[in-house]
Design a protein around this motif. Structure first.
Motif, mmCIF file in Angstrom:
data_model
loop_
_atom_site.group_PDB
_atom_site.id
_atom_site.type_symbol
_atom_site.label_atom_id
_atom_site.label_comp_id
_atom_site.label_asym_id
_atom_site.label_seq_id
_atom_site.Cartn_x
_atom_site.Cartn_y
_atom_site.Cartn_z
ATOM 1 N N LYS A 1 60.804 68.529 9.050
ATOM 2 C CA LYS A 1 60.383 67.815 7.849
ATOM 3 C C LYS A 1 60.513 66.306 8.028
ATOM 4 O O LYS A 1 61.369 65.834 8.773
ATOM 5 C CB LYS A 1 61.251 68.219 6.651
ATOM 6 N N VAL A 2 59.697 65.557 7.315
ATOM 7 C CA VAL A 2 59.935 64.122 7.211
ATOM 8 C C VAL A 2 61.271 63.925 6.500
ATOM 9 O O VAL A 2 61.533 64.539 5.463
ATOM 10 C CB VAL A 2 58.806 63.425 6.438
ATOM 11 N N GLY A 3 62.128 63.109 7.083
ATOM 12 C CA GLY A 3 63.486 62.953 6.575
ATOM 13 C C GLY A 3 64.483 63.864 7.263
ATOM 14 O O GLY A 3 65.696 63.696 7.099
ATOM 15 N N GLY A 4 63.979 64.831 8.051
ATOM 16 C CA GLY A 4 64.848 65.769 8.745
ATOM 17 C C GLY A 4 65.501 65.145 9.967
ATOM 18 O O GLY A 4 65.085 64.099 10.472
ATOM 19 N N ILE A 5 66.531 65.834 10.463
ATOM 20 C CA ILE A 5 67.342 65.352 11.577
ATOM 21 C C ILE A 5 66.984 66.116 12.852
ATOM 22 O O ILE A 5 66.870 67.342 12.835
ATOM 23 C CB ILE A 5 68.848 65.543 11.285
ATOM 24 N N MET A 6 66.820 65.381 13.958
ATOM 25 C CA MET A 6 66.662 65.983 15.274
ATOM 26 C C MET A 6 67.802 65.480 16.151
ATOM 27 O O MET A 6 67.970 64.275 16.327
ATOM 28 C CB MET A 6 65.313 65.621 15.908
ATOM 29 N N ILE A 7 68.600 66.426 16.677
ATOM 30 C CA ILE A 7 69.748 66.081 17.509
ATOM 31 C C ILE A 7 69.499 66.587 18.922
ATOM 32 O O ILE A 7 69.181 67.761 19.124
ATOM 33 C CB ILE A 7 71.050 66.685 16.953
ATOM 34 N N PHE A 8 69.629 65.687 19.885
ATOM 35 C CA PHE A 8 69.492 66.040 21.294
ATOM 36 C C PHE A 8 70.870 66.139 21.920
ATOM 37 O O PHE A 8 71.662 65.186 21.861
ATOM 38 C CB PHE A 8 68.699 64.972 22.050
ATOM 39 N N ASP A 9 71.174 67.268 22.547
ATOM 40 C CA ASP A 9 72.441 67.404 23.248
ATOM 41 C C ASP A 9 72.320 66.855 24.667
ATOM 42 O O ASP A 9 71.224 66.727 25.215
ATOM 43 C CB ASP A 9 72.861 68.871 23.303
ATOM 44 N N ASP A 10 73.474 66.512 25.247
ATOM 45 C CA ASP A 10 73.565 66.153 26.671
ATOM 46 C C ASP A 10 72.616 65.022 27.062
ATOM 47 O O ASP A 10 71.947 65.080 28.100
ATOM 48 C CB ASP A 10 73.305 67.391 27.545
ATOM 49 N N TYR A 11 72.583 63.984 26.240
ATOM 50 C CA TYR A 11 71.692 62.852 26.496
ATOM 51 C C TYR A 11 71.938 62.248 27.878
ATOM 52 O O TYR A 11 71.006 61.849 28.571
ATOM 53 C CB TYR A 11 71.903 61.800 25.405
ATOM 54 N N LEU A 12 73.181 62.203 28.322
ATOM 55 C CA LEU A 12 73.526 61.577 29.597
ATOM 56 C C LEU A 12 73.816 62.591 30.705
ATOM 57 O O LEU A 12 74.307 62.222 31.771
ATOM 58 C CB LEU A 12 74.739 60.657 29.413
ATOM 59 N N TRP A 13 73.510 63.863 30.477
ATOM 60 C CA TRP A 13 73.854 64.923 31.423
ATOM 61 C C TRP A 13 73.023 64.828 32.692
ATOM 62 O O TRP A 13 71.842 64.474 32.673
ATOM 63 C CB TRP A 13 73.614 66.274 30.769
ATOM 64 N N SER A 14 73.634 65.192 33.820
ATOM 65 C CA SER A 14 72.923 65.319 35.085
ATOM 66 C C SER A 14 73.631 66.337 35.950
ATOM 67 O O SER A 14 74.859 66.441 35.927
ATOM 68 C CB SER A 14 72.857 63.976 35.821
ATOM 69 N N MET A 15 72.873 67.090 36.727
ATOM 70 C CA MET A 15 73.451 68.015 37.696
ATOM 71 C C MET A 15 74.003 67.268 38.907
ATOM 72 O O MET A 15 74.834 67.789 39.639
ATOM 73 C CB MET A 15 72.392 69.003 38.188
ATOM 74 N N ASP A 16 73.496 66.057 39.132
ATOM 75 C CA ASP A 16 73.765 65.340 40.376
ATOM 76 C C ASP A 16 74.826 64.266 40.186
ATOM 77 O O ASP A 16 75.093 63.813 39.068
ATOM 78 C CB ASP A 16 72.478 64.697 40.892
ATOM 79 N N ALA A 17 75.407 63.835 41.286
ATOM 80 C CA ALA A 17 76.393 62.769 41.252
ATOM 81 C C ALA A 17 75.728 61.445 40.867
ATOM 82 O O ALA A 17 74.538 61.244 41.138
ATOM 83 C CB ALA A 17 77.067 62.633 42.619
ATOM 84 N N PRO A 18 76.473 60.533 40.206
ATOM 85 C CA PRO A 18 75.910 59.228 39.855
ATOM 86 C C PRO A 18 75.301 58.540 41.067
ATOM 87 O O PRO A 18 75.879 58.514 42.147
ATOM 88 C CB PRO A 18 77.126 58.461 39.326
ATOM 89 N N GLY A 19 74.125 58.001 40.874
ATOM 90 C CA GLY A 19 73.426 57.323 41.951
ATOM 91 C C GLY A 19 72.515 58.218 42.763
ATOM 92 O O GLY A 19 71.748 57.733 43.599
ATOM 93 N N THR A 20 72.605 59.529 42.528
ATOM 94 C CA THR A 20 71.757 60.467 43.279
ATOM 95 C C THR A 20 70.918 61.334 42.340
ATOM 96 O O THR A 20 70.330 62.322 42.772
ATOM 97 C CB THR A 20 72.618 61.387 44.166
ATOM 98 N N GLN A 21 70.839 60.962 41.057
ATOM 99 C CA GLN A 21 70.196 61.826 40.072
ATOM 100 C C GLN A 21 68.694 61.980 40.335
ATOM 101 O O GLN A 21 68.011 61.020 40.713
ATOM 102 C CB GLN A 21 70.385 61.262 38.654
#
Length: 221
Positions: free
Chosen positions: A162-182
């Motif tokens: 709906k207009v006015g409704g909330i959308m929440i995204f989980d794991d915004y910063l998640w990665s399977m890989d080590a930092p610098g190798t994503q």
């Protein structure tokens, strides 16, 4: 009055993982203010977030609610044999079913649960075909963490929110890989950023919230 700050921790649910409880301070504020009655959850796993919403949202709303749970219960690539968090997904689904039944008996109001055991794009396509565009007050996106899947989830979820409704995204910063190798195609963030950039006149970001998750609101159709 029920102490909602403690629900559902006092109930004998069966969980093997806790990826949700750290988000509760922000979720409580959002639910208390927006009082969502119709909720779509993309990716339910064992139902930890689901049972919390069954209890807390029904209390915040003060009445009946409905929650639609879309999941294949097949797991992502990280759950497959040899993956970073290899998991028996049949046991995960068993725990989900058990936890939902427990929560039905605990929630103070009726909770109508719809279990959609299929891929999220197929689930949302059916919702749209069934006339449920702009139907949901809250959409929680926590399914596949692969960028193409996350982008598809976001675009299709926009149609049923709906207009006015909330959308929440989980794991915004998640990665399977080590930092610098994503690998950017195996992360939610590039897809979420692309969606929010393209839909910037239709979606707002909640400022000041923790960025482990991204909290947004639909402001235009």
């Amino acid at each position: 009055m029920t102490d909602t700050s403690k629900a559902p921790n006092v109930i004998p649910y069966e969980f093997s993982k806790d990826w949700f409880s750290g988000n509760l301070p922000t979720w409580r504020q959002i639910v208390d203010k927006n009082k969502p009655r119709k909720i779509l959850e993309i990716g339910s796993f064992e139902g930890r977030s689901t049972v919390w919403m069954m209890e807390y949202c029904s209390i915040a709303v003060g009445g009946d609610i409905e929650i639609w749970c879309a999941d294949t219960w097949g797991g992502g690539i990280e759950h497959q044999k040899g993956g970073r968090i290899e998991t028996d997904m049949s046991d995960v689904e068993r725990r989900f079913d058990r936890n939902i039944e427990i929560a039905r008996g605990v929630a103070p109001h009726k909770v109508d649960i719809h279990k959609l055991k299929t891929f999220s794009n197929l689930a949302m396509a059916k919702l749209i075909a069934d006339g449920k565009t702009e139907y949901f007050d809250l959409v929680y996106i926590d399914g596949s963490h692969q960028a193409p899947d996350v982008l598809m989830d976001a675009v299709m979820a926009f149609q049923v929110l709906k207009v006015g409704g909330i959308m929440i995204f989980d794991d915004y910063l998640w990665s399977m890989d080590a930092p610098g190798t994503q690998d950017v195609l195996k992360m939610p963030k590039p897809a979420i950023d692309a969606f929010m950039n393209i839909f910037q006149r239709k979606m707002n970001i909640f400022m000041g919230a923790p960025i482990g998750q991204l909290y947004t609101r639909k402001i235009n159709p």
